[in-house]
Design a protein around this motif. Structure first.
Motif, short mmCIF file in Angstrom:
data_model
loop_
_atom_site.label_atom_id
_atom_site.label_comp_id
_atom_site.label_asym_id
_atom_site.label_seq_id
_atom_site.Cartn_x
_atom_site.Cartn_y
_atom_site.Cartn_z
N VAL A 339 95.19 -0.40 24.12
CA VAL A 339 94.95 -1.79 23.71
C VAL A 339 95.09 -1.87 22.20
CG1 VAL A 339 93.28 -3.67 23.63
CG2 VAL A 339 93.39 -2.20 25.65
N LEU A 340 95.94 -2.77 21.73
CA LEU A 340 96.19 -2.96 20.30
C LEU A 340 95.42 -4.21 19.86
CD1 LEU A 340 100.02 -2.30 20.51
CD2 LEU A 340 98.23 -0.64 19.91
N LEU A 341 94.29 -4.00 19.22
CA LEU A 341 93.37 -5.09 18.91
C LEU A 341 93.73 -5.74 17.58
CD1 LEU A 341 90.80 -6.44 20.07
CD2 LEU A 341 89.47 -4.88 18.63
N ARG A 342 94.37 -6.89 17.65
CA ARG A 342 94.79 -7.61 16.44
C ARG A 342 93.67 -8.53 15.98
NH1 ARG A 342 100.95 -9.03 18.61
NH2 ARG A 342 101.71 -6.88 18.48
N THR A 343 92.90 -8.02 15.04
CA THR A 343 91.68 -8.69 14.63
C THR A 343 91.94 -9.72 13.54
OG1 THR A 343 90.48 -6.65 15.13
CG2 THR A 343 89.34 -8.28 13.78
N GLY A 344 91.22 -10.83 13.63
CA GLY A 344 91.26 -11.84 12.58
C GLY A 344 90.14 -11.62 11.57
N LEU A 345 89.74 -12.68 10.91
CA LEU A 345 88.65 -12.63 9.93
C LEU A 345 87.33 -12.46 10.67
CD1 LEU A 345 87.64 -13.08 7.00
CD2 LEU A 345 87.58 -15.52 7.53
N VAL A 346 86.65 -11.35 10.43
CA VAL A 346 85.40 -11.05 11.14
C VAL A 346 84.22 -11.61 10.34
CG1 VAL A 346 83.98 -9.24 12.16
CG2 VAL A 346 86.47 -8.96 12.05
N LEU A 347 83.41 -12.44 11.02
CA LEU A 347 82.32 -13.14 10.34
C LEU A 347 80.96 -12.60 10.73
CD1 LEU A 347 83.49 -16.87 10.73
CD2 LEU A 347 84.03 -15.25 8.89
N ASP A 348 80.14 -12.35 9.76
CA ASP A 348 78.72 -12.04 9.92
C ASP A 348 78.12 -11.98 8.53
OD1 ASP A 348 76.31 -11.55 11.11
OD2 ASP A 348 76.98 -9.84 12.28
N ARG A 349 76.81 -12.10 8.46
CA ARG A 349 76.15 -12.05 7.15
C ARG A 349 76.01 -10.62 6.64
NH1 ARG A 349 72.25 -13.51 10.80
NH2 ARG A 349 70.71 -11.91 11.29
N HIS A 350 76.27 -9.62 7.49
CA HIS A 350 76.05 -8.22 7.12
C HIS A 350 77.22 -7.61 6.35
CE1 HIS A 350 72.40 -7.98 9.54
NE2 HIS A 350 73.05 -8.63 10.49
N GLY A 351 78.34 -8.30 6.26
CA GLY A 351 79.47 -7.73 5.55
C GLY A 351 80.70 -8.60 5.69
N GLY A 352 81.83 -8.10 5.19
CA GLY A 352 83.06 -8.86 5.26
C GLY A 352 83.11 -9.99 4.25
N MET A 353 84.12 -10.84 4.37
CA MET A 353 84.33 -11.91 3.40
C MET A 353 83.19 -12.91 3.38
SD MET A 353 87.29 -14.82 3.13
CE MET A 353 86.37 -15.96 4.16
N LEU A 354 82.66 -13.26 4.56
CA LEU A 354 81.62 -14.29 4.61
C LEU A 354 80.38 -13.85 3.84
CD1 LEU A 354 80.57 -16.97 5.64
CD2 LEU A 354 79.78 -15.81 7.71
N ALA A 355 80.00 -12.58 3.94
CA ALA A 355 78.83 -12.10 3.22
C ALA A 355 78.98 -12.30 1.72
CB ALA A 355 78.58 -10.63 3.54
N ARG A 356 80.22 -12.18 1.22
CA ARG A 356 80.46 -12.38 -0.22
C ARG A 356 80.46 -13.86 -0.60
NH1 ARG A 356 84.09 -7.96 0.84
NH2 ARG A 356 85.89 -9.32 1.02
N LEU A 357 80.66 -14.73 0.37
CA LEU A 357 80.69 -16.16 0.09
C LEU A 357 79.33 -16.83 0.17
CD1 LEU A 357 83.91 -17.32 2.02
CD2 LEU A 357 83.66 -16.94 -0.44
N LEU A 358 78.38 -16.23 0.88
CA LEU A 358 77.11 -16.91 1.13
C LEU A 358 76.37 -17.27 -0.15
CD1 LEU A 358 75.81 -14.91 4.24
CD2 LEU A 358 76.54 -17.31 4.17
#
Length: 500
Positions: A339-358
């Protein structure tokens, strides 16, 4: 008050501001960590105490009971700081820079006490009065500092009160689809997605092996798992039911210099080749390999709706994904469902781009990137973990699978939704040209362009998203959880699928 004392007070202001913005709001994001509710309360009370001290020292000469009260307040601040040290060591691992900063703040505060207390004791013997005083630029700096720590203190106290609403979904439920006990090898298990996946698998009673280059860090971050620093540590007769390959150099933490591009591609290919060598020598092959990829595979496609059947256009993101997927597909020749998992923007408050925007959005400094018309295909981190478990459990699922929610949105829609759930305006846009000038291709492909991707394969295989709309996802992340999952999410899934 001497020049040396004012210098020490100024240094305390600057170091405190650095600690707050760089560590507490930046790298550590304490306001969004429920485990730090007591630390946030201590910071809030201490900051309000500092506000009183800065205001009194900057604009008055306290005498009598006012001087005695200020001595008591400073002694109380010292006790709060000691309590804070204990709380920090108990609840989190401080980075080296924060430990050094806290040490310097404490030493400098000792200098302030040594210079200020004798002067205050002398004032305490005089009749009670709060005599107005002006100390030139330092008075104005004290006023600015007092306002700043009041804002910071109230923000910390509000964040501490919010902590009780920041409740994560029970980890075991994310892997509930895996009814039989599995042995799963996870590469990238200490990353943003990998940590949550490992937690879900372990909590659900599965055996987990994690490949990591840093055994000590992994032991501190993960639960009861087997940690290996090389796949050579796994014997040929080991039982591995599934492999989840998520390892790779972070793609969005720094500009794409030539060396960075090489590390991004090479790290993914090297680990994938190691996984293939392991599979080749195992006496019993894994049932499935879930290998990471990204929606960058499709290139920059504007407003075009995209599913797994669409082709891509050239760009660096696509080049990464094509190479990564091509390497992973070699497992199919060994009889392993891939399975080739083509991931988009992953959202959560624990990390990733959203955590930097909060933090900037919470302070009213958020806004669109560029013209805001580009698409953002996103997924809640918990839904992505559930999708990985679904891919392991569903024998008919193979090939490309888009790891995105069924409701992609434009950047304008995203920032409006984020501002709304935080009850803040989102009116401070970031123009595209400085991003392109400073970040080059990184900004063009990740910040100012995107893909409008739909999870056709996942939904046709029966997967149901718990967070089908951006509003649902953001409400859960910031602690404003809306209606329970279930019928609403399922109907939203089908409405979105009908529009593909």
């Amino acid at each position: 008050m001497t020049d040396i004392l004012w210098t020490a007070i100024f240094v305390q202001m600057m170091m405190g501001a650095f600690d707050t913005f760089y560590h507490h709001e930046g790298t550590e994001r304490l306001a969004w960590r429920p485990s730090q509710h007591m630390e946030l309360r201590l910071h809030g009370v201490r900051n309000l105490a500092y506000a009183v001290m800065f205001a009194m020292l900057g604009w008055s000469e306290p005498q009598g009971l006012w001087a005695a009260g200020l001595i008591a307040l400073m002694a109380g601040e010292l006790l709060i700081t000691l309590w804070d040290f204990v709380e920090e060591d108990r609840t989190r691992h401080l980075p080296g820079t924060e430990r050094v900063t806290h040490t310097l703040l404490t030493l400098n505060y000792g200098v302030i006490l040594a210079l200020l207390i004798p002067w205050l004791f002398e004032g305490a013997s005089a009749p009670t009065a709060l005599k107005p005083a002006f100390h030139g630029p330092m008075s104005w700096l004290c006023a600015i500092a007092a306002i700043g720590v009041i804002i910071s203190g109230l923000r910390d106290l509000a964040a501490a009160a919010r902590c009780k609403r920041l409740v994560d979904t029970e980890a075991a439920s994310l892997a509930a689809v895996l009814t039989a006990r599995k042995s799963v090898l996870v590469t990238g298990g200490t990353g943003f997605v990998g940590r949550r996946l490992v937690d879900a698998l372990v909590s659900a009673g599965h055996e987990v092996i994690v490949l990591t280059r840093n055994r000590k860090a992994a032991q501190g971050a993960l639960g009861p798992v087997r940690i290996v620093t090389s796949l050579d540590e796994i014997s040929d007769d080991a039982r591995i039911d599934a492999v989840v390959n998520l390892a790779g150099e972070p793609i969005s933490d720094s500009p794409w210099t030539r060396d960075k591009r090489i590390r991004i591609v090479r790290s993914r290919l090297d680990v994938t080749r190691e996984v293939l060598r392991l599979i080749a020598r195992l006496d019993r092959k894994p049932e499935v390999l879930v290998s990471g990829s990204a929606i960058g595979w499709y290139g920059l496609r504007g407003d075009q709706p995209l599913t797994e059947s669409n082709l891509g256009t050239p760009c660096f993101s696509r080049r990464i994904c094509v190479s990564w997927e091509r390497a992973a597909k070699r497992a199919e020749a060994m009889g392993v469902r891939t399975v080739l998992l083509r991931t988009g923007l992953v959202l959560d408050r624990h990390g990733g781009m959203l955590a930097r925007l909060l933090a900037p959005f919470e302070f009213g400094l958020g806004g669109r990137f560029g013209d805001g018309r580009h698409w953002m295909s996103w997924i809640h981190r918990d839904d992505l973990v559930r999708l990985i478990a679904h891919a392991i459990a569903e024998p008919g699922l193979s090939g490309p699978v888009n790891g995105t929610a069924p409701g992609p949105v434009t950047n304008r829609h995203f920032v409006r939704a984020l501002g709304k759930v935080l009850h803040r305006p989102a009116l401070v846009p970031i123009p595209g040209w400085p991003l392109r000038l400073v970040l080059g291709g990184f900004a063009e492909e990740l910040l100012l362009s995107g893909q409008r991707v739909y999870p056709d394969a996942a939904m046709r295989s029966g997967f149901v998203f718990h967070y089908a709309t951006i509003e649902e996802a953001l409400c859960k992340i910031v602690g404003n959880d809306p209606a329970p999952h279930g019928v609403a999410a399922r109907s939203a899934n089908h409405r979105q699928l009908a529009g593909v």
